[in-house]
Design an enzyme around this catalytic site. Structure first.
Site, short mmCIF file in Angstrom:
data_model
loop_
_atom_site.label_atom_id
_atom_site.label_comp_id
_atom_site.label_asym_id
_atom_site.label_seq_id
_atom_site.Cartn_x
_atom_site.Cartn_y
_atom_site.Cartn_z
CB VAL A 138 29.66 -10.19 9.70
CG1 VAL A 138 28.28 -11.00 9.85
CG2 VAL A 138 30.59 -11.01 8.85
CB CYS A 139 25.62 -6.04 9.82
SG CYS A 139 24.99 -6.14 8.38
CE1 TYR A 140 21.69 -8.47 15.20
CE2 TYR A 140 22.09 -6.14 14.43
CZ TYR A 140 21.82 -7.15 15.46
OH TYR A 140 22.15 -6.62 16.82
CG PHE B 247 25.84 -14.13 12.71
CD1 PHE B 247 27.13 -14.98 12.67
CD2 PHE B 247 24.91 -14.61 13.60
CE1 PHE B 247 27.30 -15.98 13.62
CE2 PHE B 247 24.97 -15.54 14.38
CZ PHE B 247 26.27 -16.25 14.10
#
Length: 110
Positions: free
Chosen positions: A64-66, A93
């Site tokens: 998961v990243c932004y 996220f």
């Protein structure tokens, strides 16, 4: 060599329930502390080697990243390191938090 798979938050929620599944969050430490998927592990350039050494390479690994872009590069890297069941969470996220606010936590990485 296998490739990583891109999945929506709904599929990530289900995969996360599998025994041994791991969620890794590659956002910066401050963003992670402000909010992350419950049970996620913060992963950065300093912790990735230890993570790989101790990981079950066959366990479902969700990255998961932004917003779901940087996680694709990180997922490809993990596949290159021998991980066989890697997923990049589309929308990152931000979409996870909007979709599953009750499935988020706060606090710094352990």
């Amino acid at each position: 060599m296998s490739e990583f798979k891109r999945i929506p938050p709904e599929q990530a929620l289900e995969l996360r329930k599998q025994e041994g599944a791991v969620v890794v969050d590659i956002r910066d430490a401050q963003a992670f502390a402000a909010g992350h998927i419950t049970g996620a592990r913060h992963l950065d350039n300093h912790s990735v080697a230890d993570f790989i050494r101790g990981a079950n390479l066959d366990a479902p690994t969700l990255v998961v990243c932004y917003h779901g872009n940087s996680s694709q590069s990180a997922a490809a890297y993990l596949v290159g390191q021998g991980f066989s069941d890697v997923y990049s969470v589309d929308g990152g996220f931000e979409l996870w938090r909007a979709t599953y606010p009750a499935e988020t936590a706060q606090g710094a990485a352990e």
